[in-house]
Design a protein around this motif. Structure first.
Motif, mmCIF file in Angstrom:
data_model
loop_
_atom_site.group_PDB
_atom_site.id
_atom_site.type_symbol
_atom_site.label_atom_id
_atom_site.label_comp_id
_atom_site.label_asym_id
_atom_site.label_seq_id
_atom_site.Cartn_x
_atom_site.Cartn_y
_atom_site.Cartn_z
ATOM 1 N N ASN A 133 0.699 -1.211 0.020
ATOM 2 C CA ASN A 133 -0.056 0.000 -0.093
ATOM 3 C C ASN A 133 0.904 1.299 0.107
ATOM 4 O O ASN A 133 1.721 1.322 -0.842
ATOM 5 C CB ASN A 133 -1.167 -0.114 1.151
ATOM 6 N N ASP A 134 0.801 2.036 0.917
ATOM 7 C CA ASP A 134 1.308 3.482 0.902
ATOM 8 C C ASP A 134 2.674 3.466 0.297
ATOM 9 O O ASP A 134 3.599 2.900 0.685
ATOM 10 C CB ASP A 134 1.316 4.233 2.002
ATOM 11 N N GLN A 141 4.565 0.370 2.051
ATOM 12 C CA GLN A 141 3.999 -0.526 3.081
ATOM 13 C C GLN A 141 3.985 -1.975 2.372
ATOM 14 O O GLN A 141 3.326 -1.826 1.091
ATOM 15 C CB GLN A 141 2.586 0.110 3.138
ATOM 16 N N TRP A 201 -3.437 -7.351 3.040
ATOM 17 C CA TRP A 201 -2.790 -6.390 4.352
ATOM 18 C C TRP A 201 -2.479 -7.310 5.179
ATOM 19 O O TRP A 201 -3.310 -8.040 5.742
ATOM 20 C CB TRP A 201 -3.497 -5.334 4.545
ATOM 21 N N MET A 216 2.808 -4.831 8.972
ATOM 22 C CA MET A 216 3.462 -3.796 7.927
ATOM 23 C C MET A 216 5.002 -3.895 8.072
ATOM 24 O O MET A 216 5.728 -3.788 9.178
ATOM 25 C CB MET A 216 2.997 -2.476 7.781
ATOM 26 N N PHE A 240 4.112 1.146 10.414
ATOM 27 C CA PHE A 240 3.111 1.815 9.568
ATOM 28 C C PHE A 240 4.125 2.939 8.634
ATOM 29 O O PHE A 240 5.089 3.207 8.623
ATOM 30 C CB PHE A 240 2.296 2.440 10.590
ATOM 31 N N SER A 241 3.266 3.866 7.919
ATOM 32 C CA SER A 241 3.842 4.779 7.027
ATOM 33 C C SER A 241 4.765 5.677 7.720
ATOM 34 O O SER A 241 4.503 6.300 8.826
ATOM 35 C CB SER A 241 2.659 5.244 6.056
ATOM 36 N N ARG A 245 -0.433 9.076 13.192
ATOM 37 C CA ARG A 245 0.339 7.917 12.372
ATOM 38 C C ARG A 245 1.077 8.771 11.136
ATOM 39 O O ARG A 245 0.335 9.917 10.669
ATOM 40 C CB ARG A 245 -0.213 7.070 11.931
ATOM 41 N N ASP A 246 1.943 8.275 10.330
ATOM 42 C CA ASP A 246 2.304 8.948 9.245
ATOM 43 C C ASP A 246 3.143 10.283 9.080
ATOM 44 O O ASP A 246 2.992 10.923 8.433
ATOM 45 C CB ASP A 246 1.164 8.847 8.058
ATOM 46 N N GLU A 304 -5.262 10.804 7.127
ATOM 47 C CA GLU A 304 -4.047 9.971 7.039
ATOM 48 C C GLU A 304 -2.964 10.750 6.064
ATOM 49 O O GLU A 304 -3.103 11.571 5.178
ATOM 50 C CB GLU A 304 -4.532 8.571 6.469
ATOM 51 N N CYS A 305 -1.644 10.250 6.304
ATOM 52 C CA CYS A 305 -0.668 10.415 5.130
ATOM 53 C C CYS A 305 -0.588 11.967 4.828
ATOM 54 O O CYS A 305 -0.511 12.502 3.534
ATOM 55 C CB CYS A 305 -0.661 9.602 3.947
ATOM 56 N N TYR A 311 -4.297 6.816 -3.509
ATOM 57 C CA TYR A 311 -4.542 7.055 -2.192
ATOM 58 C C TYR A 311 -3.235 7.420 -1.484
ATOM 59 O O TYR A 311 -1.904 6.899 -1.943
ATOM 60 C CB TYR A 311 -5.010 6.126 -1.484
ATOM 61 N N ALA A 312 -2.998 8.080 -0.660
ATOM 62 C CA ALA A 312 -1.879 8.305 0.322
ATOM 63 C C ALA A 312 -0.439 8.463 -0.249
ATOM 64 O O ALA A 312 0.349 7.922 -0.374
ATOM 65 C CB ALA A 312 -1.560 6.663 0.966
ATOM 66 N N TRP A 325 -8.502 1.265 -0.495
ATOM 67 C CA TRP A 325 -9.163 0.407 0.689
ATOM 68 C C TRP A 325 -10.217 -0.265 0.331
ATOM 69 O O TRP A 325 -11.078 0.547 -0.718
ATOM 70 C CB TRP A 325 -9.017 1.098 1.847
HETATM 71 C C1 FRU Z 1 -3.077 4.739 4.894
HETATM 72 C C2 FRU Z 1 -2.614 3.758 5.788
HETATM 73 C C3 FRU Z 1 -1.696 4.626 6.905
HETATM 74 C C4 FRU Z 1 -0.918 3.639 7.678
HETATM 75 C C5 FRU Z 1 -0.891 2.531 6.773
HETATM 76 C C6 FRU Z 1 -0.758 1.154 7.257
HETATM 77 O O1 FRU Z 1 -3.379 3.799 3.559
HETATM 78 O O2 FRU Z 1 -3.712 3.437 6.571
HETATM 79 O O3 FRU Z 1 -2.439 5.510 7.647
HETATM 80 O O4 FRU Z 1 0.261 4.018 8.377
HETATM 81 O O5 FRU Z 1 -1.979 2.835 5.750
HETATM 82 O O6 FRU Z 1 -0.612 0.312 6.409
#
Ligand code: FRU
Length: 472
Positions: free
Chosen positions: A46-47, A63, A71, A74, A102-103, A164-165, A219-220, A282-283, A302
């Motif tokens: 993912n991100d 990720q 998923w 991570m 995580f990110s 986070r992130d 997020e992010c 995304y992200a 997602w």
């Molecule tokens: C965004 C997210 C972040 C998190 C990560 C987890 O897509 O939900 O906020 O750090 O993915 O994999």
């Protein structure tokens, strides 16, 4: 001197992951495998994380869960590139130990690469998780050691466990970080902190916060300057659909404003606007190299199906895009180096009504029509499967991307160029309109090669290229 201590546990675990990846790679079904987009060697992505430039190379982390195309706990996967188009796979950078990785982002300090990421812990008390910020270091950009003093940042002003992130940058002798969080009544917000050394952090301000209607969690976040304005880019979760807008599970967009490093206040001067209008985006994360602000995003979303997951992998990155600020909006253009992927010219001239251009699995198509008439391209697999209709509708002056009936559309007022630039890969489409003022990123899964048919009531000025492979 080195400020970290080597973590023996992490290096053993990485060897194990790499052995598993090498073994599983042989089992991947290549039919949807992307040829010039970064994707996981096996398993789930993912991100984008840690997008940075270190000793002459771009580095991108992501990720990553190697053990399933879904998923899971991570890890950070890792690729590098000299030019943003040719990528090579490097060993997994971070594996989860006490914490899921995580990110987060990367910076270079004293010729050492420092990753700052969210360590996510499962706890046995409500809310059953905890998020704090961790550091990892590398002398060579390949082997990473987690900091022994982790976590380095563990307090939100309201005690929210959603924290986070981290996106770090340097400004005049201090490190700054923006981190995604929320209010206690579930409104997304972005927090700003500062540190003299990346280890000791003080809280400065709330850069942005939903007043309601802008999602329950941001997020992010990313925060950067273009042409004297500051851009707060983030991925809010939970904005309700409104007409054509916000049709994906979650959104990514930006607010333009002014920021003051003395008061730490960000004054918004625009509403939130989506930065990409496609189905799978995304992200985002950006970095600046040679005065250019480059963006990368997860080419995914997602809670949507990933038809490639039965093939042993899932998820990808978009192509890399250069940002600009024009007429109060952030534009995205493919980075210049994308033209290096062109091999042969497949077509050049008048693309007649009902004409067909046959690509292989990849292609780039530049088309221009008369915008006082409709435009319609049918883009589909030579043996069926995935199909996208791309349309210009003069009645509403909207660009429409219709993926098997699932429509995304947006008004387009060309800033200058009236061309469309469309990138096709084995299972993806990216459409850049004009100077990048409207962009759509959409995954689509054709059987066989790409066939593009001109269904417009007009011929189109067209150039079509085949593109070469540039990822493992
Ligand atoms: C965004 C997210 C972040 C998190 C990560 C987890 O897509 O939900 O906020 O750090 O993915 O994999």
């Amino acid at each position: 001197g080195t400020v970290y201590l080597k973590s023996v546990k992490q290096s053993d675990a990485i060897e194990e992951v790499e052995r598993y990846i090498a073994e599983k790679k042989a089992e991947i079904n290549p039919r949807y495998r992307l040829q010039y987009h970064v994707a996981p060697p096996v398993g789930w992505m993912n991100d984008p994380n840690g997008f940075s430039y270190f000793r002459g190379e771009y580095h991108l982390f992501y990720q990553f869960y190697p053990y399933d195309s879904q998923w899971g706990p991570m890890h950070w996967g890792h690729v590098s590139s000299p030019n943003l188009v040719d990528w090579k796979q490097l060993p997994t950078a971070l594996v989860p130990e006490e914490e899921m990785c995580f990110s987060g982002s990367a910076v270079v300090k004293d010729d050492t690469m420092i990753l700052m990421y969210t360590g996510r812990l499962t706890t046995d008390v409500e809310p059953f998780f905890n998020e704090t910020q961790y550091l990892a270091f590398s002398d060579d950009g390949v082997v990473f050691h987690k900091y022994e003093g982790n976590p380095v940042l563990s307090f939100t002003p309201n005690g929210s466990p959603d924290f986070r992130d981290p996106k770090v940058w340097k400004h005049e002798g201090y490190w700054y970080v923006v981190i995604g969080s929320k209010t206690l009544d579930e409104r997304g917000r972005v927090l700003l902190y500062r540190s003299p050394d990346m280890v000791n952090w003080e809280f400065l301000s709330i850069i942005g916060e939903s007043t309601g209607g802008m999602g329950y969690m941001w997020e992010c976040p990313d925060f950067f300057e273009i042409k004297g304005k500051h851009i707060l880019l983030m991925s809010p979760q939970g904005i309700e659909p409104q007409g054509d807008r916000y049709k994906n599970t979650h959104q990514t967009g930006y607010i333009i404003g002014s920021f003051n490093y003395e008061t730490y206040e960000f004054v918004p001067e625009s509403d939130f606007q989506e930065i990409d209008f496609g189905h799978d985006f995304y992200a985002t994360q950006t970095t600046e190299v040679d005065g250019k602000r480059i963006l990368i995003a997860w080419f995914g979303m997602w809670d949507v199906p990933y038809p490639e997951d039965v093939d042993g992998w899932a998820g990808a990155m978009t192509i890399f895009r250069e940002l600009d600020l024009v007429a109060n909006r952030v534009t995205m253009k493919p980075v210049e180096a994308m033209t290096d992927l062109r091999t042969e010219t497949l077509f050049e001239g008048e693309f007649s009504e009902d004409g067909i251009i046959e690509f292989g699995k990849t292609g780039e198509l530049i088309v221009k029509g008369d915008l006082s008439k409709n435009i319609e391209l049918e883009i589909k697999g030579s043996n069926g499967g995935g199909q996208v209709i791309v349309r210009w509708d003069t009645a509403v002056r909207k660009v429409v991307v219709d993926r098997e009936g699932d429509v995304r559309q947006v008004e387009w007022l060309p800033l200058k160029s009236e061309s469309w630039r469309i990138f096709l890969d084995s299972s993806s489409l990216e459409l850049f309109c004009g100077e990048g003022e409207v962009v759509f990123s959409t995954r689509v899964y054709p059987d066989g090669d790409w066939y593009v048919t001109n269904r417009s009531p007009q011929a189109l000025d067209t150039v079509a290229y085949k593109l070469r492979r540039s990822v493992p």
